[in-house]
Design an enzyme around this catalytic site. Sequence first.
Site, PDB file in Angstrom:
ATOM      1  N   ASN A 150       0.809  -1.233   0.000  1.00 28.63           N
ATOM      2  CA  ASN A 150       0.000   0.000   0.000  1.00 28.63           C
ATOM      3  C   ASN A 150       0.834   1.272   0.000  1.00 28.63           C
ATOM      4  O   ASN A 150       0.436   2.283  -0.584  1.00 28.63           O
ATOM      5  CB  ASN A 150      -1.002  -0.020   1.166  1.00 28.63           C
ATOM      6  CG  ASN A 150      -0.333  -0.042   2.512  1.00 28.63           C
ATOM      7  OD1 ASN A 150       0.747  -0.604   2.666  1.00 28.63           O
ATOM      8  ND2 ASN A 150      -0.954   0.584   3.479  1.00 28.63           N
ATOM      9  N   GLU A 248       3.651  -5.139  12.357  1.00 21.65           N
ATOM     10  CA  GLU A 248       2.723  -4.013  12.148  1.00 21.65           C
ATOM     11  C   GLU A 248       1.617  -4.537  11.249  1.00 21.65           C
ATOM     12  O   GLU A 248       1.841  -4.773  10.067  1.00 21.65           O
ATOM     13  CB  GLU A 248       3.441  -2.835  11.463  1.00 21.65           C
ATOM     14  CG  GLU A 248       4.649  -2.296  12.208  1.00 21.65           C
ATOM     15  CD  GLU A 248       4.287  -1.441  13.403  1.00 21.65           C
ATOM     16  OE1 GLU A 248       3.083  -1.202  13.631  1.00 21.65           O
ATOM     17  OE2 GLU A 248       5.197  -1.026  14.128  1.00 21.65           O
ATOM     18  N   CYS A 282      -3.319   1.411   6.363  1.00 25.60           N
ATOM     19  CA  CYS A 282      -3.684   0.667   7.578  1.00 25.60           C
ATOM     20  C   CYS A 282      -4.362   1.576   8.591  1.00 25.60           C
ATOM     21  O   CYS A 282      -5.116   1.102   9.440  1.00 25.60           O
ATOM     22  CB  CYS A 282      -2.436   0.041   8.178  1.00 25.60           C
ATOM     23  SG  CYS A 282      -1.135   1.256   8.459  1.00 25.60           S
ATOM     24  N   GLU A 461       7.434   0.722  16.519  1.00 30.64           N
ATOM     25  CA  GLU A 461       8.540   1.249  15.737  1.00 30.64           C
ATOM     26  C   GLU A 461       8.452   2.769  15.777  1.00 30.64           C
ATOM     27  O   GLU A 461       7.490   3.324  16.290  1.00 30.64           O
ATOM     28  CB  GLU A 461       8.468   0.723  14.296  1.00 30.64           C
ATOM     29  CG  GLU A 461       8.688  -0.787  14.238  1.00 30.64           C
ATOM     30  CD  GLU A 461       8.780  -1.373  12.832  1.00 30.64           C
ATOM     31  OE1 GLU A 461       8.462  -0.655  11.860  1.00 30.64           O
ATOM     32  OE2 GLU A 461       9.159  -2.541  12.701  1.00 30.64           O
TER      33      GLU A 461
HETATM   34  P1  NAD Z   1       0.335  -9.246   3.108  1.00 31.07           P
HETATM   35  O1  NAD Z   1       0.372  -9.703   4.511  1.00 31.07           O
HETATM   36  O2  NAD Z   1      -0.399 -10.029   2.111  1.00 31.07           O
HETATM   37  O3  NAD Z   1       1.819  -9.092   2.514  1.00 31.07           O
HETATM   38  C1  NAD Z   1       2.805  -8.311   3.142  1.00 31.07           C
HETATM   39  C2  NAD Z   1       4.179  -8.860   2.799  1.00 31.07           C
HETATM   40  O4  NAD Z   1       4.315 -10.157   3.386  1.00 31.07           O
HETATM   41  C3  NAD Z   1       4.413  -9.049   1.303  1.00 31.07           C
HETATM   42  O5  NAD Z   1       5.745  -8.715   0.988  1.00 31.07           O
HETATM   43  C4  NAD Z   1       4.184 -10.538   1.116  1.00 31.07           C
HETATM   44  O6  NAD Z   1       4.849 -11.064   0.012  1.00 31.07           O
HETATM   45  C5  NAD Z   1       4.756 -11.082   2.409  1.00 31.07           C
HETATM   46  N1  NAD Z   1       4.264 -12.412   2.790  1.00 31.07           N
HETATM   47  C6  NAD Z   1       3.081 -12.992   2.491  1.00 31.07           C
HETATM   48  N2  NAD Z   1       3.004 -14.231   3.026  1.00 31.07           N
HETATM   49  C7  NAD Z   1       4.161 -14.436   3.686  1.00 31.07           C
HETATM   50  C8  NAD Z   1       4.677 -15.513   4.443  1.00 31.07           C
HETATM   51  N3  NAD Z   1       3.986 -16.645   4.634  1.00 31.07           N
HETATM   52  N4  NAD Z   1       5.905 -15.380   4.991  1.00 31.07           N
HETATM   53  C9  NAD Z   1       6.614 -14.249   4.833  1.00 31.07           C
HETATM   54  N5  NAD Z   1       6.185 -13.193   4.101  1.00 31.07           N
HETATM   55  C10 NAD Z   1       4.966 -13.277   3.543  1.00 31.07           C
HETATM   56  O7  NAD Z   1      -0.193  -7.751   3.201  1.00 31.07           O
HETATM   57  P2  NAD Z   1      -0.552  -6.778   2.002  1.00 31.07           P
HETATM   58  O8  NAD Z   1      -1.826  -7.268   1.391  1.00 31.07           O
HETATM   59  O9  NAD Z   1       0.643  -6.571   1.157  1.00 31.07           O
HETATM   60  O10 NAD Z   1      -0.822  -5.403   2.777  1.00 31.07           O
HETATM   61  C11 NAD Z   1      -2.041  -5.031   3.301  1.00 31.07           C
HETATM   62  C12 NAD Z   1      -2.102  -5.278   4.786  1.00 31.07           C
HETATM   63  O11 NAD Z   1      -1.019  -4.627   5.444  1.00 31.07           O
HETATM   64  C13 NAD Z   1      -3.351  -4.709   5.428  1.00 31.07           C
HETATM   65  O12 NAD Z   1      -3.863  -5.632   6.358  1.00 31.07           O
HETATM   66  C14 NAD Z   1      -2.859  -3.470   6.145  1.00 31.07           C
HETATM   67  O13 NAD Z   1      -3.653  -3.063   7.234  1.00 31.07           O
HETATM   68  C15 NAD Z   1      -1.508  -3.904   6.575  1.00 31.07           C
HETATM   69  N6  NAD Z   1      -0.643  -2.758   6.844  1.00 31.07           N
HETATM   70  C16 NAD Z   1      -0.311  -2.475   8.140  1.00 31.07           C
HETATM   71  C17 NAD Z   1       0.466  -1.352   8.429  1.00 31.07           C
HETATM   72  C18 NAD Z   1       0.863  -1.017   9.835  1.00 31.07           C
HETATM   73  O14 NAD Z   1       1.740  -0.174  10.007  1.00 31.07           O
HETATM   74  N7  NAD Z   1       0.270  -1.619  10.855  1.00 31.07           N
HETATM   75  C19 NAD Z   1       0.901  -0.532   7.381  1.00 31.07           C
HETATM   76  C20 NAD Z   1       0.526  -0.848   6.079  1.00 31.07           C
HETATM   77  C21 NAD Z   1      -0.244  -1.969   5.814  1.00 31.07           C
END
Ligand code: NAD
Length: 480
Positions: A150, A248, A282, A461
């Site tokens: 995002n 996060e 998020c 963080e």
């Molecule tokens: P996602 O969890 O699908 O992917 C995030 C990252 O994790 C990607 O690089 C992905 O390739 C990797 N990943 C996926 N499966 C994995 C595994 N089994 N092992 C290791 N790595 C793996 O998330 P997304 O769809 O890319 O992002 C959206 C989500 O992120 C939303 O839920 C949003 O709320 C959250 N988010 C949180 C914050 C925060 O600061 N709390 C900030 C931005 C986004």
Amino acid sequence: MEKIQNYINGDLVPPMSGEYFNNISPSTGEVYSLIPDSDANDIDLAVSSAKDAFKIWSKLSKNERYDHIMHLADVIDEHFDDLVKAESKDNGKPEWLARAVDIPRASENFRFFATASLHFDSEIHEMDGKAINYTLRQPIGVAGCISPWNLPIYLLTWKIAPALAAGNTVVAKPSEITPMTAFHFSQICQKADFPNGVINIVHGFGNKAGDALSRHPDVPIISFTGGTITGEKIAAVAAPMFKKLSLELGGKNPNIVFEDADFDNAIKMAVKAAFSNQGQICLCGSRLFVQDSIYSDFKSAFVKETKSLKVGDPKDNTSNLGAIVSEEHMNKILSCIDHAKKEGGEILIGGKRLVLDGELKNGYYIEPTIIDGLSVDSQTNQEEIFGPVVSMIPFKTEEEVIDLANSTKFGLSASLFSRDISRAHRVAAAIDSGVVWVNTWMLRDLRIPFGGMKSSGVGREGGFKSLQFFTESKNVCIKI
Ligand code: NAD
């Protein structure tokens, strides 16, 4: 077609398997580049290069590391326009947003943490003349940095910068949905002559390259931002290996408007909180609680303001919203809207896919959507949708809205709008979330502790918290 490459030990290299998959621009639906389908072998190579580089990087003086990182920030700025265009094309967000938020934050993250590292110190505990304890804060080793789509380069650098400033080396795995600015960043590292092996970037799927990174025995620390379910999987892998972990995760953030709020400001902020970055932040305020005495007026004004938003070409500066990041995510959001209708929700505005003209006709656009009439325990009001969708919920009293706001499994952020300063303090203290904004939304100061409660994450963080996370503390006791 352009092939994105991994960045390992200072070189841009293909994945060892030679396999790639498609990178799609969400604004047009076209495949425009290829992404390495990296696996455990590529991760092994990257970790081994980071491990070697750690021996030198961790021994540099703070000032030497500072100079390297600040220079990298300067070279990022030299590529500002290219990064803006690349981020917008890869993610679907409007160029003006990448220009205002994402790209400035990439270099700012490096400058901020390089500077912070010069001011970072530790504690001394004196024992009544018997002994003195002092705490060393030492770099840990190879840090695994896994980031979402995002805010692609903004969050990638939010992790890499403090890891490096604290003396670690990095293997980063950017989202496979938005890899392009991470690839540009690799080239920027080369142009900046950044020391080889200190930053490594491996592209690929989460369940393959990401999983290999989180389970690698030579990666003792992982910083992850992404979905809650992925966080669970990474924690399950990392916890038995006793890795240091920062998670996060997702949010379902309440935005609370009391009857004494500055009405116009609350409307402006509610629109921003609901629809910025197509609702894919998020911190977005996806549950809008409005006190019943002003509910009807607020609803009309909110719908009117939302009607004036333009969904359009991300290159056009007059577009308020661009494209949703992928076809799959667009379909997920649309199915959540359908489900909201099935639950009895009324769609006040939006609710549909938008088909634009010309080369944008196959892009993934959704109208900003407001839902009314659903109970707080409906699925729509409990689960993260992560799109331009907001649900309105009336409330009567302060006590009631605190319960409603705290009713989900998430606890990332909250906003509240009121002119009553005492009430603002009371409610802020009672809300289960890591960040609370009063009379504003997403006003970020990089020094603050940032992170979530409950299923929104583990750890904090930001500022010295990041430097604490990326270092191991060791106490030394000296008998006098
Ligand atoms: P996602 O969890 O699908 O992917 C995030 C990252 O994790 C990607 O690089 C992905 O390739 C990797 N990943 C996926 N499966 C994995 C595994 N089994 N092992 C290791 N790595 C793996 O998330 P997304 O769809 O890319 O992002 C959206 C989500 O992120 C939303 O839920 C949003 O709320 C959250 N988010 C949180 C914050 C925060 O600061 N709390 C900030 C931005 C986004």
